[in-house]
Design a protein around this motif. Structure first.
Motif, PDB file in Angstrom:
ATOM      1  N   PRO A 177      -8.048  14.747   3.287  1.00 58.35           N
ATOM      2  CA  PRO A 177      -6.711  15.008   3.445  1.00 58.35           C
ATOM      3  C   PRO A 177      -6.115  14.028   3.946  1.00 58.35           C
ATOM      4  CG  PRO A 177      -8.401  15.920   5.135  1.00 58.35           C
ATOM      5  CD  PRO A 177      -9.217  15.420   3.795  1.00 58.35           C
ATOM      6  N   TYR A 178      -6.942  12.848   4.463  1.00 58.03           N
ATOM      7  CA  TYR A 178      -6.302  11.544   5.117  1.00 58.03           C
ATOM      8  C   TYR A 178      -6.414  10.279   3.948  1.00 58.03           C
ATOM      9  CZ  TYR A 178     -11.114  11.144   5.989  1.00 58.03           C
ATOM     10  OH  TYR A 178     -12.690  10.966   5.660  1.00 58.03           O
ATOM     11  N   ALA A 179      -6.581  10.894   2.613  1.00 58.79           N
ATOM     12  CA  ALA A 179      -6.875   9.601   1.448  1.00 58.79           C
ATOM     13  C   ALA A 179      -5.190   9.162   1.309  1.00 58.79           C
ATOM     14  CB  ALA A 179      -7.101  10.302   0.195  1.00 58.79           C
ATOM     15  N   LEU A 180      -5.160   7.865   1.057  1.00 57.82           N
ATOM     16  CA  LEU A 180      -3.954   7.092   1.027  1.00 57.82           C
ATOM     17  C   LEU A 180      -3.556   7.036  -0.270  1.00 57.82           C
ATOM     18  CD1 LEU A 180      -5.212   4.386   3.541  1.00 57.82           C
ATOM     19  CD2 LEU A 180      -3.626   6.299   4.193  1.00 57.82           C
ATOM     20  N   GLN A 181      -2.385   6.515  -0.543  1.00 57.62           N
ATOM     21  CA  GLN A 181      -1.648   6.739  -1.797  1.00 57.62           C
ATOM     22  C   GLN A 181      -2.109   5.550  -2.600  1.00 57.62           C
ATOM     23  OE1 GLN A 181       0.670   8.377  -3.068  1.00 57.62           O
ATOM     24  NE2 GLN A 181       0.808   9.814  -1.499  1.00 57.62           N
ATOM     25  N   PHE A 182      -2.491   4.391  -2.194  1.00 59.04           N
ATOM     26  CA  PHE A 182      -3.037   3.236  -3.001  1.00 59.04           C
ATOM     27  C   PHE A 182      -4.281   3.538  -3.393  1.00 59.04           C
ATOM     28  CE2 PHE A 182      -5.248   1.802   1.010  1.00 59.04           C
ATOM     29  CZ  PHE A 182      -6.298   1.213   0.372  1.00 59.04           C
ATOM     30  N   GLN A 183      -5.153   4.304  -2.844  1.00 61.04           N
ATOM     31  CA  GLN A 183      -6.565   4.722  -3.039  1.00 61.04           C
ATOM     32  C   GLN A 183      -6.391   5.753  -4.394  1.00 61.04           C
ATOM     33  OE1 GLN A 183      -7.831   6.538   0.650  1.00 61.04           O
ATOM     34  NE2 GLN A 183      -8.207   4.447   1.753  1.00 61.04           N
ATOM     35  N   TYR A 184      -5.413   6.622  -4.354  1.00 64.12           N
ATOM     36  CA  TYR A 184      -5.140   7.442  -5.321  1.00 64.12           C
ATOM     37  C   TYR A 184      -4.693   6.543  -6.660  1.00 64.12           C
ATOM     38  CZ  TYR A 184      -5.713  11.826  -2.989  1.00 64.12           C
ATOM     39  OH  TYR A 184      -6.376  12.996  -2.348  1.00 64.12           O
ATOM     40  N   ALA A 185      -3.858   5.561  -6.492  1.00 60.31           N
ATOM     41  CA  ALA A 185      -3.528   4.658  -7.308  1.00 60.31           C
ATOM     42  C   ALA A 185      -4.770   3.974  -8.185  1.00 60.31           C
ATOM     43  CB  ALA A 185      -2.286   3.648  -6.936  1.00 60.31           C
ATOM     44  N   GLY A 208       0.719  -0.989  -0.019  1.00 60.79           N
ATOM     45  CA  GLY A 208      -0.046   0.042  -0.040  1.00 60.79           C
ATOM     46  C   GLY A 208       0.837   1.308   0.010  1.00 60.79           C
ATOM     47  N   THR A 209       2.149   1.063  -0.047  1.00 59.79           N
ATOM     48  CA  THR A 209       3.088   2.188  -0.308  1.00 59.79           C
ATOM     49  C   THR A 209       2.984   2.838  -1.499  1.00 59.79           C
ATOM     50  OG1 THR A 209       4.797   0.822  -0.856  1.00 59.79           O
ATOM     51  CG2 THR A 209       4.575   1.490   1.626  1.00 59.79           C
ATOM     52  N   LYS A 210       3.452   4.217  -1.854  1.00 55.18           N
ATOM     53  CA  LYS A 210       3.217   4.829  -3.039  1.00 55.18           C
ATOM     54  C   LYS A 210       3.972   3.956  -4.238  1.00 55.18           C
ATOM     55  CE  LYS A 210       3.539   9.275  -5.135  1.00 55.18           C
ATOM     56  NZ  LYS A 210       4.095  10.767  -5.022  1.00 55.18           N
ATOM     57  N   LYS A 211       5.104   3.616  -3.919  1.00 55.39           N
ATOM     58  CA  LYS A 211       5.949   3.120  -5.057  1.00 55.39           C
ATOM     59  C   LYS A 211       5.165   1.961  -5.371  1.00 55.39           C
ATOM     60  CE  LYS A 211      10.372   1.554  -6.472  1.00 55.39           C
ATOM     61  NZ  LYS A 211      11.844   1.396  -5.743  1.00 55.39           N
ATOM     62  N   ASP A 212       4.751   0.951  -4.576  1.00 50.24           N
ATOM     63  CA  ASP A 212       4.423  -0.311  -4.814  1.00 50.24           C
ATOM     64  C   ASP A 212       2.834  -0.278  -5.190  1.00 50.24           C
ATOM     65  OD1 ASP A 212       4.312  -3.057  -4.771  1.00 50.24           O
ATOM     66  OD2 ASP A 212       3.852  -3.351  -2.714  1.00 50.24           O
ATOM     67  N   SER A 213       1.933   0.901  -4.794  1.00 49.89           N
ATOM     68  CA  SER A 213       0.489   0.846  -5.256  1.00 49.89           C
ATOM     69  C   SER A 213       0.655   1.394  -6.956  1.00 49.89           C
ATOM     70  CB  SER A 213      -0.038   2.044  -4.451  1.00 49.89           C
ATOM     71  OG  SER A 213      -0.074   1.448  -3.205  1.00 49.89           O
ATOM     72  N   GLU A 229      13.304   6.815   2.349  1.00 51.16           N
ATOM     73  CA  GLU A 229      12.078   6.271   1.937  1.00 51.16           C
ATOM     74  C   GLU A 229      11.370   5.141   3.002  1.00 51.16           C
ATOM     75  OE1 GLU A 229      10.665   3.641  -2.167  1.00 51.16           O
ATOM     76  OE2 GLU A 229      12.686   4.658  -2.063  1.00 51.16           O
ATOM     77  N   LYS A 230      12.521   4.584   3.474  1.00 46.15           N
ATOM     78  CA  LYS A 230      12.011   3.703   4.502  1.00 46.15           C
ATOM     79  C   LYS A 230      10.918   4.017   5.457  1.00 46.15           C
ATOM     80  CE  LYS A 230      13.599   0.377   7.795  1.00 46.15           C
ATOM     81  NZ  LYS A 230      15.078  -0.535   8.387  1.00 46.15           N
ATOM     82  N   PHE A 231      11.326   5.322   6.120  1.00 47.99           N
ATOM     83  CA  PHE A 231      10.437   5.831   7.287  1.00 47.99           C
ATOM     84  C   PHE A 231       9.298   6.597   6.587  1.00 47.99           C
ATOM     85  CE2 PHE A 231      14.146   4.898   9.899  1.00 47.99           C
ATOM     86  CZ  PHE A 231      13.659   4.878  11.209  1.00 47.99           C
ATOM     87  N   ASP A 232       9.392   7.216   5.386  1.00 46.63           N
ATOM     88  CA  ASP A 232       8.117   7.518   4.629  1.00 46.63           C
ATOM     89  C   ASP A 232       7.219   6.343   4.342  1.00 46.63           C
ATOM     90  OD1 ASP A 232       9.242  10.308   4.360  1.00 46.63           O
ATOM     91  OD2 ASP A 232      10.016   9.818   2.135  1.00 46.63           O
ATOM     92  N   ASP A 233       7.507   5.195   3.881  1.00 41.75           N
ATOM     93  CA  ASP A 233       6.895   4.279   3.816  1.00 41.75           C
ATOM     94  C   ASP A 233       6.128   3.669   5.220  1.00 41.75           C
ATOM     95  OD1 ASP A 233       7.250   4.032   1.227  1.00 41.75           O
ATOM     96  OD2 ASP A 233       8.614   2.355   1.383  1.00 41.75           O
ATOM     97  N   ALA A 234       7.072   3.603   6.296  1.00 38.94           N
ATOM     98  CA  ALA A 234       6.441   3.342   7.635  1.00 38.94           C
ATOM     99  C   ALA A 234       5.417   4.322   7.818  1.00 38.94           C
ATOM    100  CB  ALA A 234       7.536   3.353   8.597  1.00 38.94           C
ATOM    101  N   ALA A 235       5.636   5.690   7.657  1.00 41.96           N
ATOM    102  CA  ALA A 235       4.635   6.602   8.079  1.00 41.96           C
ATOM    103  C   ALA A 235       3.167   6.364   7.307  1.00 41.96           C
ATOM    104  CB  ALA A 235       5.159   7.922   7.749  1.00 41.96           C
ATOM    105  N   LEU A 295       2.172   3.427   6.301  1.00 43.06           N
ATOM    106  CA  LEU A 295       1.481   2.197   7.017  1.00 43.06           C
ATOM    107  C   LEU A 295       0.788   2.667   8.193  1.00 43.06           C
ATOM    108  CD1 LEU A 295       4.343  -0.522   6.800  1.00 43.06           C
ATOM    109  CD2 LEU A 295       2.076  -0.103   5.217  1.00 43.06           C
ATOM    110  N   GLY A 296       1.412   3.518   9.103  1.00 42.51           N
ATOM    111  CA  GLY A 296       0.601   4.202  10.158  1.00 42.51           C
ATOM    112  C   GLY A 296      -0.626   4.787   9.701  1.00 42.51           C
ATOM    113  N   ARG A 297      -0.498   5.668   8.574  1.00 43.18           N
ATOM    114  CA  ARG A 297      -1.634   6.278   8.190  1.00 43.18           C
ATOM    115  C   ARG A 297      -2.960   5.272   7.684  1.00 43.18           C
ATOM    116  NH1 ARG A 297       2.018  10.347   6.788  1.00 43.18           N
ATOM    117  NH2 ARG A 297       2.947   9.556   4.799  1.00 43.18           N
ATOM    118  N   ILE A 298      -2.301   4.263   6.928  1.00 44.35           N
ATOM    119  CA  ILE A 298      -3.281   3.178   6.513  1.00 44.35           C
ATOM    120  C   ILE A 298      -3.820   2.582   7.933  1.00 44.35           C
ATOM    121  CG2 ILE A 298      -3.483   0.754   5.535  1.00 44.35           C
ATOM    122  CD1 ILE A 298      -1.193   1.636   3.695  1.00 44.35           C
ATOM    123  N   GLY A 299      -3.085   2.389   8.758  1.00 46.71           N
ATOM    124  CA  GLY A 299      -3.791   1.823  10.032  1.00 46.71           C
ATOM    125  C   GLY A 299      -4.678   2.659  10.796  1.00 46.71           C
TER     126      GLY A 299
END
Length: 414
Positions: A195-203, A151-156, A340-346, A348-352
């Motif tokens: 404002p809280y929409a997620l990267q995978f949702q935009y993809a 669900g991270t931006k790059k993967d999505s 990028e690692k901590f961006d992705d972790a953040a 995942l936190g937003r997804i949660g």
């Protein structure tokens, strides 16, 4: 690092709350070779069923039973829902091709019995566009269950958007008439520009927009947006059975998220229904299960009751505010050190946090489908156990689920 671990745990748990990438994901591979083989464990197809598959049958839109006899291909077939879609397609009598990254891993899969297995890397756009994925005239309808694992931006954008678009364009070029997409109910947040929409949702939203552009007189699409999967809501059964508490996220004022999930077979049936049914042609179908909906607390109470545990249910409400602390901390590190690692972790936190706050609930009767209730699902697990899947829950372990299943088996035999 401790806060990062907590975020990943919470994020991974709640990512599984909806049909997100992690439930049926695809990872890019280096090989783009296409290999086709019949499943070695497959039972022979009923070639004479409905007078043979070269003839399109009169249209029947009976839910769960319709079959036009057309050629079906399922991409993302190795995932949780993808396997069920292949099984349902074959069950109805469709000649079915299951597209997999590694066909050898599907040869002994029971759910692929009767399907033709095709090994292909759908992230290889050149190979897709060259006709290697779907040769001309080889497919009538493609069902896509592709989604990223994280669900991270790059993967999505690599899977939910680009790889899925590769398959849609290849399907149209091959002469397919319809593309059925397994999307997600939560894409509505990207549409609303929350404002809280997620990267995978935009993809996924951008992919749906591309499908609108591809649609014409000879090619159309249907986007099915399910709320949540049963399997992603049953990760704590073993913990409760062992005397542990059921954990939920407390939104304050005794509130928590609510959803009406859908079972694996019912969702697969709904997707295959779209081959014959034109009701959602060139549109979106929000889809939940037959229940009116349950809050997280109600789910915990239901599990307690189904397992016949004594006393009051053990429920622990985790304050939702913990997510803000974790997310902000991770994002600060990501921004400060360009990580990028901590961006992705953040993310995942937003997804949660998203799935702890947002209801995944359909209220329109036309957006409820299926025969199996959530309670029936829990009752089945209580008697038979469940298969471990690291991509749908972080609660419990493979050994824990095996021990639970073995215990239930011993109780039955006794």
């Amino acid at each position: 690092m401790r806060s990062a671990t907590i975020a990943l745990v919470f994020g991974t748990f709640l990512v599984a709350y909806v049909p997100l990438a992690s439930s049926f994901g695809v990872a890019p591979t280096s090989s783009s070779r296409s290999t086709i083989k019949k499943s070695t464990s497959a039972r022979p197809m009923l070639e004479n069923l409905f007078g043979g598959f070269n003839k399109v049958l009169p249209k029947d839109t009976t839910p769960g039973e319709s079959c036009t006899g057309e050629k079906i291909a399922v991409v993302g077939a190795t995932g949780y829902i993808g396997k069920a879609v292949v099984r349902d397609s074959v069950r109805r009598g469709y000649p079915t091709v299951a597209v997999l990254r590694d066909a050898s891993k599907g040869e002994e899969e029971e759910k692929f019995q009767g399907a033709t297995l095709k090994q292909f890397d759908v992230t290889d756009r050149d190979a897709c566009m060259a006709g290697d994925l779907f040769p001309k005239g080889s497919v009538d309808v493609v069902v896509s269950c592709l989604a990223s694992r994280t669900g991270t931006k790059k993967d999505s954008y690599a899977i939910d958007y680009q790889a899925t678009l590769n398959c849609a364009e290849a399907a149209k070029a091959a002469g397919a008439r319809r593309f059925v997409l397994l999307s997600a109910y939560c894409v509505k947040s990207a549409e609303r520009k929350d404002p809280y929409a997620l990267q995978f949702q935009y993809a996924k939203m951008e992919l749906e927009n591309k499908l609108k552009e591809l649609a014409d007189d000879s090619f159309d699409y249907v986007s099915v947006r399910p709320t949540a999967f049963f399997k992603s809501l049953s990760g704590q059964v073993e913990i409760v059975d062992g005397g542990g508490p059921f954990v939920y996220f407390d939104l304050g004022n005794d509130k928590c998220a609510t959803c009406n999930p859908i079972s694996e077979p019912d969702l697969a049936a709904a997707l295959i229904d779209q081959v014959a049914d034109d009701a959602h042609k060139n549109g979106i179908w929000n889809l939940g299960g037959p229940d009116e909906g349950f809050s997280m607390k109600e789910q915990g109470e239901m599990i307690h009751d189904v397992l016949k545990k004594e006393g009051d249910p053990k429920l622990i409400g985790v304050p939702i505010g913990i997510f803000d602390v974790i997310i902000n901390g991770l994002q600060w590190v990501g921004d400060t050190f360009n990580s990028e690692k901590f961006d992705d972790a953040a993310e995942l936190g937003r997804i949660g946090k998203y799935y702890a706050v947002e209801d995944m609930l359909t209220t329109d009767p036309s957006e409820r489908y299926g025969r199996t209730s959530l309670r029936e699902h829990y009752e089945y697990i209580a008697e038979n156990g469940q298969e471990y899947d690291p991509y749908t829950t972080v609660f419990g372990s493979e050994q824990g689920k095996k021990n639970f299943a073995d215990k239930k088996k011993e109780m039955v035999e006794a």
